[in-house]
Write a protein that holds these residues in place. Structure first.
Motif, PDB file in Angstrom:
ATOM      1  N   PHE A 274       0.831  -1.205   0.000  1.00 28.09           N
ATOM      2  CA  PHE A 274       0.000   0.000   0.000  1.00 28.09           C
ATOM      3  C   PHE A 274       0.867   1.258   0.000  1.00 28.09           C
ATOM      4  CE2 PHE A 274      -2.064   3.168   2.856  1.00 28.09           C
ATOM      5  CZ  PHE A 274      -3.260   3.385   2.187  1.00 28.09           C
ATOM      6  N   LEU A 275       1.961   1.232   0.759  1.00 31.67           N
ATOM      7  CA  LEU A 275       2.830   2.407   0.883  1.00 31.67           C
ATOM      8  C   LEU A 275       3.626   2.694  -0.380  1.00 31.67           C
ATOM      9  CD1 LEU A 275       4.247   1.859   4.481  1.00 31.67           C
ATOM     10  CD2 LEU A 275       2.376   3.365   3.786  1.00 31.67           C
ATOM     11  N   MET A 276       3.728   1.716  -1.266  1.00 32.64           N
ATOM     12  CA  MET A 276       4.520   1.912  -2.484  1.00 32.64           C
ATOM     13  C   MET A 276       3.700   2.466  -3.640  1.00 32.64           C
ATOM     14  SD  MET A 276       7.287  -1.234  -2.408  1.00 32.64           S
ATOM     15  CE  MET A 276       6.105  -2.573  -2.216  1.00 32.64           C
ATOM     16  N   LEU A 277       2.415   2.775  -3.416  1.00 33.85           N
ATOM     17  CA  LEU A 277       1.641   3.520  -4.397  1.00 33.85           C
ATOM     18  C   LEU A 277       2.043   4.994  -4.288  1.00 33.85           C
ATOM     19  CD1 LEU A 277      -2.058   2.233  -4.357  1.00 33.85           C
ATOM     20  CD2 LEU A 277      -0.529   2.348  -6.324  1.00 33.85           C
ATOM     21  N   PRO A 278       2.367   5.651  -5.381  1.00 36.34           N
ATOM     22  CA  PRO A 278       2.854   7.039  -5.310  1.00 36.34           C
ATOM     23  C   PRO A 278       1.944   7.988  -4.543  1.00 36.34           C
ATOM     24  CG  PRO A 278       3.257   6.150  -7.490  1.00 36.34           C
ATOM     25  CD  PRO A 278       2.453   5.115  -6.753  1.00 36.34           C
ATOM     26  N   GLU A 279       0.628   7.868  -4.731  1.00 38.45           N
ATOM     27  CA  GLU A 279      -0.264   8.790  -4.039  1.00 38.45           C
ATOM     28  C   GLU A 279      -0.263   8.570  -2.522  1.00 38.45           C
ATOM     29  OE1 GLU A 279      -3.116   5.912  -6.281  1.00 38.45           O
ATOM     30  OE2 GLU A 279      -1.052   6.648  -6.480  1.00 38.45           O
ATOM     31  N   ASN A 280      -0.016   7.325  -2.098  1.00 40.01           N
ATOM     32  CA  ASN A 280       0.053   7.040  -0.664  1.00 40.01           C
ATOM     33  C   ASN A 280       1.380   7.507  -0.078  1.00 40.01           C
ATOM     34  OD1 ASN A 280      -2.487   5.928  -0.843  1.00 40.01           O
ATOM     35  ND2 ASN A 280      -1.744   3.830  -1.031  1.00 40.01           N
ATOM     36  N   ALA A 281       2.463   7.310  -0.821  1.00 36.71           N
ATOM     37  CA  ALA A 281       3.766   7.813  -0.371  1.00 36.71           C
ATOM     38  C   ALA A 281       3.733   9.331  -0.228  1.00 36.71           C
ATOM     39  CB  ALA A 281       4.851   7.390  -1.356  1.00 36.71           C
ATOM     40  N   ALA A 282       3.013   9.991  -1.135  1.00 37.99           N
ATOM     41  CA  ALA A 282       2.901  11.452  -1.059  1.00 37.99           C
ATOM     42  C   ALA A 282       2.162  11.891   0.200  1.00 37.99           C
ATOM     43  CB  ALA A 282       2.187  11.984  -2.299  1.00 37.99           C
ATOM     44  N   MET A 283       1.210  11.093   0.661  1.00 43.44           N
ATOM     45  CA  MET A 283       0.505  11.427   1.902  1.00 43.44           C
ATOM     46  C   MET A 283       1.455  11.424   3.099  1.00 43.44           C
ATOM     47  SD  MET A 283      -3.060   9.256   1.431  1.00 43.44           S
ATOM     48  CE  MET A 283      -3.811   9.883   2.946  1.00 43.44           C
ATOM     49  N   ILE A 284       2.416  10.500   3.085  1.00 43.58           N
ATOM     50  CA  ILE A 284       3.411  10.468   4.159  1.00 43.58           C
ATOM     51  C   ILE A 284       4.251  11.736   4.112  1.00 43.58           C
ATOM     52  CG2 ILE A 284       5.313   9.173   5.185  1.00 43.58           C
ATOM     53  CD1 ILE A 284       4.319   6.706   3.632  1.00 43.58           C
ATOM     54  N   GLY A 296       7.358   8.810  -8.830  1.00 46.99           N
ATOM     55  CA  GLY A 296       6.045   9.279  -9.251  1.00 46.99           C
ATOM     56  C   GLY A 296       5.223   9.953  -8.174  1.00 46.99           C
ATOM     57  N   SER A 297       5.779  10.054  -6.963  1.00 47.47           N
ATOM     58  CA  SER A 297       4.998  10.634  -5.863  1.00 47.47           C
ATOM     59  C   SER A 297       4.969  12.155  -5.882  1.00 47.47           C
ATOM     60  CB  SER A 297       5.553  10.151  -4.516  1.00 47.47           C
ATOM     61  OG  SER A 297       6.869  10.645  -4.309  1.00 47.47           O
ATOM     62  N   HIS A 298       5.967  12.778  -6.512  1.00 50.45           N
ATOM     63  CA  HIS A 298       6.050  14.242  -6.451  1.00 50.45           C
ATOM     64  C   HIS A 298       4.855  14.933  -7.108  1.00 50.45           C
ATOM     65  CE1 HIS A 298      10.520  15.166  -5.349  1.00 50.45           C
ATOM     66  NE2 HIS A 298      10.011  14.208  -4.606  1.00 50.45           N
ATOM     67  N   LYS A 299       4.248  14.306  -8.081  1.00 49.23           N
ATOM     68  CA  LYS A 299       3.110  14.961  -8.739  1.00 49.23           C
ATOM     69  C   LYS A 299       1.895  15.042  -7.819  1.00 49.23           C
ATOM     70  CE  LYS A 299       1.454  10.750 -11.085  1.00 49.23           C
ATOM     71  NZ  LYS A 299       1.256  10.118 -12.410  1.00 49.23           N
ATOM     72  N   PHE A 300       1.917  14.322  -6.712  1.00 54.03           N
ATOM     73  CA  PHE A 300       0.826  14.376  -5.742  1.00 54.03           C
ATOM     74  C   PHE A 300       1.126  15.339  -4.593  1.00 54.03           C
ATOM     75  CE2 PHE A 300       0.503  10.171  -7.731  1.00 54.03           C
ATOM     76  CZ  PHE A 300      -0.822  10.184  -8.152  1.00 54.03           C
ATOM     77  N   LEU A 301       2.302  15.973  -4.605  1.00 58.74           N
ATOM     78  CA  LEU A 301       2.667  16.927  -3.568  1.00 58.74           C
ATOM     79  C   LEU A 301       2.287  18.343  -3.992  1.00 58.74           C
ATOM     80  CD1 LEU A 301       6.299  15.670  -2.787  1.00 58.74           C
ATOM     81  CD2 LEU A 301       4.202  15.117  -1.528  1.00 58.74           C
ATOM     82  N   THR A 302       2.146  19.235  -3.026  1.00 55.98           N
ATOM     83  CA  THR A 302       1.917  20.635  -3.364  1.00 55.98           C
ATOM     84  C   THR A 302       3.151  21.171  -4.083  1.00 55.98           C
ATOM     85  OG1 THR A 302       2.825  21.433  -1.270  1.00 55.98           O
ATOM     86  CG2 THR A 302       0.459  20.943  -1.322  1.00 55.98           C
ATOM     87  N   PRO A 303       2.980  22.068  -5.058  1.00 59.98           N
ATOM     88  CA  PRO A 303       4.146  22.588  -5.801  1.00 59.98           C
ATOM     89  C   PRO A 303       5.186  23.244  -4.898  1.00 59.98           C
ATOM     90  CG  PRO A 303       2.117  23.103  -6.961  1.00 59.98           C
ATOM     91  CD  PRO A 303       1.705  22.526  -5.638  1.00 59.98           C
TER      92      PRO A 303
END
Length: 343
Positions: A274-284, A296-303
């Motif tokens: 579960f933690l290796m999904l980019p959108e979930n890693a971005a939540m951390i 691929g997680s950076h696109k889910f972070l605030t700019p």
């Protein structure tokens, strides 16, 4: 590979990934304090119908002591790089093969073949960062990209410095400043490091992990600090800047591991995947303020966060150094130097 061939190849254990609706029960996590996004846990609980309990610790050593004692009751722990190596060597972790999990393909290649778990057979990335120091540049205008700020500070910074209450971080920083190897047993080098530390100590105001409070309250101008904590500090005081010292910088990574004999082994594996999904890693990362090792997680972070100088070192910045555990004889000498320094 076709779906039919893939399904024929996987084991019954791996079939759990394909049928998450079958998951239920519990998961017990032991993590660093103020480091787990409640929204991440809520999402996992809802997705898999698993009740998560979370306890926290303040150091790798505290966690390791509890695990070594046995019957901790935890399934998941989040050790730092060098502690992973220790735990694997002592047989304290399950070989869960995250690299073969459905989301294992998302591990950043930089963090796949690492010294503490080469190939990622036991752990998945949680957060990674660097340790250097932060400076309030409204109060100090000089060059900050040198460890001389800590170990030979100008008069205006004397008595205005906080260092971490962390033997390895401080010792390794002094070794970088001295230009000697990490974890070396050479007595002349260790004396050089000890002399640097003892000469610098009068310039230090405090030894504390409470770095954000120290610098944002104005108690100090400089604090040894992690890049993510500096990002959070800068949100309060824009003049706070993170150093990339020319002598070198410490790298670290915290990793999600499953304890040997975990009662809820299948649920713990689900959590790793579960933690290796980019959108979930971005939540951390959004919660903790550090980068993660998932591509691929950076696109889910605030700019603002994704583009921040704390996450994106400038050209010419030193490559982070991940230091393996020191040999026992060196650790013994470190502890003697540290005990004397902390008197």
């Amino acid at each position: 590979m076709s779906r039919k061939k893939l399904m024929a190849a996987v084991s019954s254990a791996v079939l759990l990934w394909a049928v998450p609706a079958l998951a239920d029960g519990e998961l017990h996590i032991y993590n660093w304090g103020d480091y787990t996004n409640p929204k991440l846990i809520e999402k996992f609980e809802k997705q898999y119908n698993i009740k998560v309990t979370l306890d926290d610790y303040d150091s790798n050593e505290t966690m390791l002591s509890k695990v070594r004692a046995g019957n901790s009751g935890y399934d998941i722990v989040v050790p730092s790089d060098y502690t992973v190596k220790i735990m694997i060597d002592e047989g304290l972790l399950e070989k869960t093969e995250p690299n073969a999990m459905p989301n294992g393909k998302n591990i950043d290649p930089r963090f796949l073949n690492i010294y503490w778990d080469s190939g990622r057979h036991y752990t998945v990335p949680w957060q990674f960062g660097t340790t250097a120091f932060a400076v309030n540049t409204d109060k100090y205008k000089g060059d900050i990209d040198t460890l001389a700020i800590l170990f030979n500070p100008p008069d205006e910074l004397k008595g205005q410095i906080n260092v971490l209450d962390d033997v390895n971080t401080v010792m390794h920083a002094a070794e970088r400043y001295a230009g000697v190897p990490r974890c070396g047993a050479d007595k002349a080098n260790l004396k050089k490091v000890n002399d640097i530390l003892m000469a610098a100590k009068p310039s230090w105001k405090t030894f504390s992990y409470d770095t954000i409070t120290k610098i944002t309250s104005g108690d100090v101008i400089v604090t040894e600090q992690w890049n993510g904590a500096t990002y959070r500090s800068r949100q309060k005081i824009p003049a706070i800047k993170y150093s990339y010292p020319k002598e070198g910088i410490e790298g670290w990574m915290d990793n999600v591991a499953v304890l040997k004999g975990a009662k809820n082994l299948d649920n713990a594996k689900l959590f790793q995947d579960f933690l290796m999904l980019p959108e979930n890693a971005a939540m951390i990362s959004d919660f903790a303020g550090y980068d993660n090792g998932i591509a691929g997680s950076h696109k889910f972070l605030t700019p603002d966060f994704a583009n921040s100088p704390e996450l994106n070192p400038p050209a010419g910045a030193p490559t982070p150094e991940f230091v393996p555990p020191c040999p026992p004889d060196v650790v013994e000498i470190y502890n003697k130097i540290w005990t004397n320094l902390r008197k």
